[in-house]
Design a protein around this motif. Structure first.
Motif: not given
Length: 276
Positions: A221-230, A248-258
Motif C-alpha cells: 500500500v502506498f504511503n501517499t493518500i489522495i484526499r477527497h477534493s470537490k 493547489r487542490s489537495g488531490a493535485a498535491q496528493g498525486y504529486k506526492n504519489f
C-alpha cells in the motif's frame, strides 16, 4: 518503456483520475518541496469503452471505431492510432464503445491468440520510430476483466490499484488479486506496484479500513493518500485533470506526492539513473 495499468473491478475508485494524473505529471515533470520529477515521453492508452480519458483530452470519437479497438483487433499501432494532446510529451490512444464490438470479434477468432495482442503491438511500437521513444505507457482500464483488460495485464509491467475505503471496494480486492495472479501465468513480469487510497475522508471507519488494508490485506500500500477534493469532480466539467484545473487542490498535491513516492521505489530510481 514501462507499461503501468490502473485497475480495479469496482467503478468509481478514481482509476481514470489516477491514470490521467500520472500521465500528465510524468509527461510535464514538476518540482515540489518533497522532490522533483524530470519530464518524460508518455503514452496514455484509454482501455475503457466509456472513453472518459479520451473525453478529458478532447479525443473522444463517438461514431467511428476508436484507435484502442483497432489496436486490439489488429495487434498493431500502425495507422492513425496515436494522437497528440495539447500537453507536450503526452500522446493518447482514444477509446469508445466500439471496443465492445472489437472484443466480440476477437473472441470469435479461434485461429489467432486472443490474449497477447497488446503485447505484440507494444513490442512492435518499441521498434517503430518516432514512437519507439516513450518512457511510460499508462493504461486506464475498464472496471471488469474483459478481453481488452486481460490484454492490458498481459502487456503490463506494473499494476496500480486505486481504492476507496468502503466495504464494496475492500471486499473486491481479494477477487481482483486472484484474477491478476491468474493472468500472471501469461505474463510473469507483471506485479502489483501497490494500492493507492483515493477520495479519502477522515473518519473512525476510514481509519479502521486503512489500518486493515495496510496490516491485514497482504498487499503493498502506498504511503501517499489522495484526499477527497470537490475540485476533482469540478475538473471533469472543464475537461481537465485535477492538476491542470487546480494545482493547489489537495488531490493535485496528493498525486504529486504519489508520483514522487512511485518514482522513488528502488527499481524506478535505478531506471531513472540509467536513463539519465
Amino acid at each position: 518503456m514501462k507499461i503501468i495499468c490502473t485497475l480495479n473491478l469496482k467503478g468509481g475508485c478514481a482509476k481514470t483520475t489516477t491514470a490521467v494524473s500520472m500521465a500528465e505529471l510524468l509527461a510535464t515533470g514538476f518540482k515540489s518541496k518533497r522532490g522533483a520529477v524530470e519530464p518524460g515521453k508518455v503514452l496514455l492508452f484509454d482501455n475503457d469503452k466509456q472513453g472518459n480519458a479520451s473525453r478529458l483530452f478532447n479525443q473522444y470519437l463517438g461514431d467511428t471505431e476508436a484507435p484502442a479497438a483497432a489496436v486490439l483487433k489488429r495487434a498493431t499501432f500502425r495507422g492513425n492510432t496515436i494522437r497528440h494532446t495539447k500537453i507536450e510529451n503526452l500522446d493518447i490512444v482514444p477509446c469508445n464503445y466500439f471496443m465492445e464490438l472489437a472484443e466480440l470479434e476477437i473472441k470469435a477468432d479461434t485461429e489467432t491468440p486472443q490474449h497477447d495482442r497488446y503485447r505484440r503491438a507494444f513490442e512492435e511500437l518499441k521498434n517503430t520510430p518516432p514512437f519507439g521513444n516513450y518512457d511510460y505507457c499508462i493504461i486506464d482500464n475498464a472496471p471488469d476483466l474483459g478481453m481488452n483488460v486481460i490484454n492490458a495485464l498481459v502487456a503490463a509491467d506494473e499494476i496500480v490499484i486505486p481504492v476507496n475505503l468502503d466495504c464494496y471496494s475492500l471486499d473486491g480486492l481479494e477477487e481482483l488479486v486472484d484474477q491478476v495472479n491468474n493472468v500472471r501465468q501469461l505474463n510473469r513480469k507483471a506485479h502489483i506496484a501497490g494500492v493507492l487510497i483515493t477520495d479519502y475522508d477522515k473518519s473512525d471507519t476510514s481509519e479502521a479500513a486503512e489500518t486493515w488494508l495496510r496490516e491485514k490485506s497482504g498487499l503493498p500500500v502506498f504511503n501517499t493518500i489522495i484526499r477527497h477534493s470537490k475540485k476533482v469532480k469540478d475538473s471533469t466539467f472543464y475537461h481537465k485533470t485535477p492538476i491542470a484545473y487546480c494545482v493547489r487542490s489537495g488531490a493535485a498535491q496528493g498525486y504529486k506526492n504519489f508520483i514522487l513516492e512511485y518514482m522513488n521505489k528502488p527499481h524506478m530510481a535505478a531506471e531513472q539513473k540509467e536513463r539519465g
